[in-house]
Design a protein around this motif. Structure first.
Motif, short mmCIF file in Angstrom:
data_model
loop_
_atom_site.label_atom_id
_atom_site.label_comp_id
_atom_site.label_asym_id
_atom_site.label_seq_id
_atom_site.Cartn_x
_atom_site.Cartn_y
_atom_site.Cartn_z
N GLY A 161 42.42 77.49 30.20
CA GLY A 161 42.78 78.95 30.11
C GLY A 161 43.97 79.32 29.13
O GLY A 161 44.43 78.08 28.50
N ASP A 162 44.55 80.40 29.16
CA ASP A 162 45.86 80.83 28.00
C ASP A 162 46.91 79.77 28.34
O ASP A 162 47.55 79.49 27.59
CB ASP A 162 46.25 82.16 28.20
N THR A 163 46.94 79.27 29.58
CA THR A 163 48.37 78.46 30.20
C THR A 163 47.93 76.65 29.74
O THR A 163 48.73 75.88 30.04
CB THR A 163 48.78 78.70 31.40
N GLY A 164 46.69 76.55 29.39
CA GLY A 164 46.19 75.25 29.25
C GLY A 164 45.57 74.72 30.58
O GLY A 164 45.29 73.55 30.48
N LYS A 165 45.30 75.48 31.52
CA LYS A 165 44.75 75.07 32.64
C LYS A 165 43.05 74.96 32.59
O LYS A 165 42.57 75.73 32.10
CB LYS A 165 45.11 75.93 33.88
N VAL A 166 42.82 73.67 33.03
CA VAL A 166 41.31 73.56 32.82
C VAL A 166 40.68 74.57 33.74
O VAL A 166 40.81 74.57 34.87
CB VAL A 166 40.96 72.17 33.38
#
Length: 527
Positions: A500-505
């Motif tokens: 996602g945009d925050t880098g979360k898988v």
């Protein structure tokens, strides 16, 4: 290691057990010495023989330096000698660490470093056990001068006086379970917390000395150890051990010993249903099968209710809390299909929202339990936050209580894959995969499986045209200390791990992709 009871551990009116398992076994040996205590595929012990073997081994352990509070690792299959092996440690006041034989090399070393055992009893080659230094080792079979169990049993107790047996609130078990951080968690149970849960199950399921309890579950896992072996012995029943799961052998044992009680994960039931043509009345004595450890498919449950003799019970539990929910004979049939059972009378269940707020029935949140079955802590303080000041253990599972108070599990807070009752810490396996020189990114997810509940799949972003299969990763994972039971059973190669945009898988996307693309070609566990 000192037990520290969380606050408000029990419901009003609860009384702690006053007897240990050894007390019950010794009492049964005095009253019914010729009653069968435990059998395997090769032989049996009566209760008198079991008590004598236990005292003999206790004397031998003592001569090897084992004393009160010391840790004894017991790493065996379902062998009748397993029972006096662990009971002898308990009789001395030692703490038992049951361990699956699949743990070898670096994986065993990690456990040994935390447990610091004073004795190891193993079905493995002692040379495969790293990290034990000068710790005495006893083997199941003779191995190059290392003493074997039968050697110790041949030395009959000379009549020496053993120290007083432990009290019920002394430590009995240090069990290791997988953690999402990559660090094994050492779960501490006293004789009292272990016995309280087992006695409650005996009461709810109506078990007693006339039962014959079949155990095909691994005795190195708490489901088989607590709710198989110890459950049967506390009942004064006859325990029938099966070394490895095989439905044909279960049918033979059930017929030979007139088995009344058995248990296992959904995989056992799927396999039994697949060989219905071979039953021919061999299961007719079965009156109870307890299913736990993984999600049970509704169609499988319905087929079991229609076909398998006796009654099926579902149970929910984990190493830290034992079996805290189950279905009784009085549970409506719909609860068996749609829930994991209701809390035992001694247990308080709470569903928690953000910040620890208490949620109402039908509201989803993290499941927590308080009561006498709950562990007294972990072996160190790193995980103490799992039990809150009020004594509730937060399980990391998501769910809700239905209108009648029965538990419905909907998912997990943690990144954990549960395969056939075995917890597989996804992040630990991911970190090991990232150490491979040709893997740029990796995520491990569980895909639904009717037999096992879930199967682990590695989604990898690889370089240099590398398209790995499970066999290509086995050697690397072994050297990284990942036990074979945790290895991915399939590998899906992706251009990039979705984030996602925050880098979360985006694990939901990867589970969907893995379910569509995974081809299972499991590398055999290194047993």
């Amino acid at each position: 290691m000192r037990p520290e009871h969380p606050q408000h551990r029990s419901q009003p009116g609860f009384r702690w057990p006053v007897r240990t398992l050894w007390d019950d076994v010794a009492g049964r040996a005095a009253r019914r010495p010729q009653a069968l205590a435990v059998s395997d595929e090769l032989g049996s012990y009566t209760y008198a023989e079991l008590a004598a073997a236990t005292l003999t081994l206790a004397s031998r352990y003592r001569s090897m330096g084992v004393g009160r509070g010391d840790v004894v690792i017991v790493q065996m299959y379902g062998d009748r000698r397993f029972v006096p092996v662990f009971l002898a440690a308990e009789r001395l006041g030692a703490v038992v660490t049951p361990l699956l034989p699949v743990f070898k090399g670096p994986a065993f070393s990690a456990i040994a470093k935390l447990a610091t055992p004073s004795l190891v009893v193993t079905a493995n080659d002692p040379d495969s056990l790293d990290g034990i230094g000068e710790t005495p080792v006893v083997t199941v079979s003779p191995s190059g001068g290392v003493p074997a169990i039968d050697d110790l049993l041949d030395h009959r107790n000379s009549g020496e006086t053993l120290p007083d047996p432990p009290g019920v609130h002394e430590l009995a078990e240090l069990a290791f379970t997988s953690g999402t951080t990559g660090l094994p968690k050492g779960v501490l149970h006293t004789h009292a917390t272990a016995t309280a849960g087992i006695l409650s199950t005996l009461s709810r399921q109506g078990m007693g000395p006339n039962d014959v309890v079949h155990v095909a579950l691994p005795v190195g896992h708490n489901f088989g150890y607590f709710y198989g072996v110890r459950l049967g012995l506390h009942a004064g029943a006859h325990v029938v051990l099966q070394q490895r799961w095989n439905p044909d052998l279960m049918l033979d044992l059930c017929e030979r010993h007139t088995v009344t009680v058995s248990s296992g994960p959904p995989a056992f039931l799927v396999d039994l249903l697949a060989c219905r043509s071979q039953w021919r009345g061999r299961l007719d004595s079965l009156r109870l099968f307890t299913c736990a450890g993984a999600k049970l498919d509704v169609e499988v449950a319905e087929a079991v209710v229609r076909s398998v003799p006796g009654r099926m019970s579902k149970a929910f539990g984990m190493t830290e809390v034992g079996h805290v929910c189950s279905t009784s004979a009085d549970a409506p049939s719909g609860k068996l299909l749609s829930t994991e059972g209701e809390p035992h009378p001694e247990i308080e269940m709470r569903v928690m929202g953000t910040g620890g707020s208490r949620l109402g029935r039908g509201e989803e949140g993290e499941i927590a339990f308080r009561g006498p079955f709950v562990m007294v802590g972990y072996h160190d303080g790193r995980f103490a936050k799992a039990i809150d000041p009020a004594g509730f253990f937060r399980t990391g599972d998501l769910g809700y209580a239905d209108p009648d108070g029965y538990l419905v599990v909907t998912g997990r807070v943690k990144n954990m894959v549960i395969r056939g009752g075995e917890n597989i810490p996804a992040e630990t396996v991911e970190q090991a995969l990232l150490g491979h020189e040709l893997i740029e990114d990796a995520v491990v997810v569980g895909v639904p499986d009717r037999r096992l509940g879930e199967r682990p799949v590695a989604c990898v972003q690889a370089g240099s045209g590398f398209a790995p299969q499970p066999a290509d990763l086995a050697g690397h994972l072994r050297l990284s200390g990942i036990p074979a039971t945790h290895w991915p059973e399939a590998v899906v190669t992706v251009d990039a791990i979705p984030r996602g945009d925050t880098g979360k898988v985006r694990r939901v996307d990867l589970r969907r992709l893995a379910s569509d693309l995974a081809v299972f070609d499991k590398v055999a566990a290194d047993e």
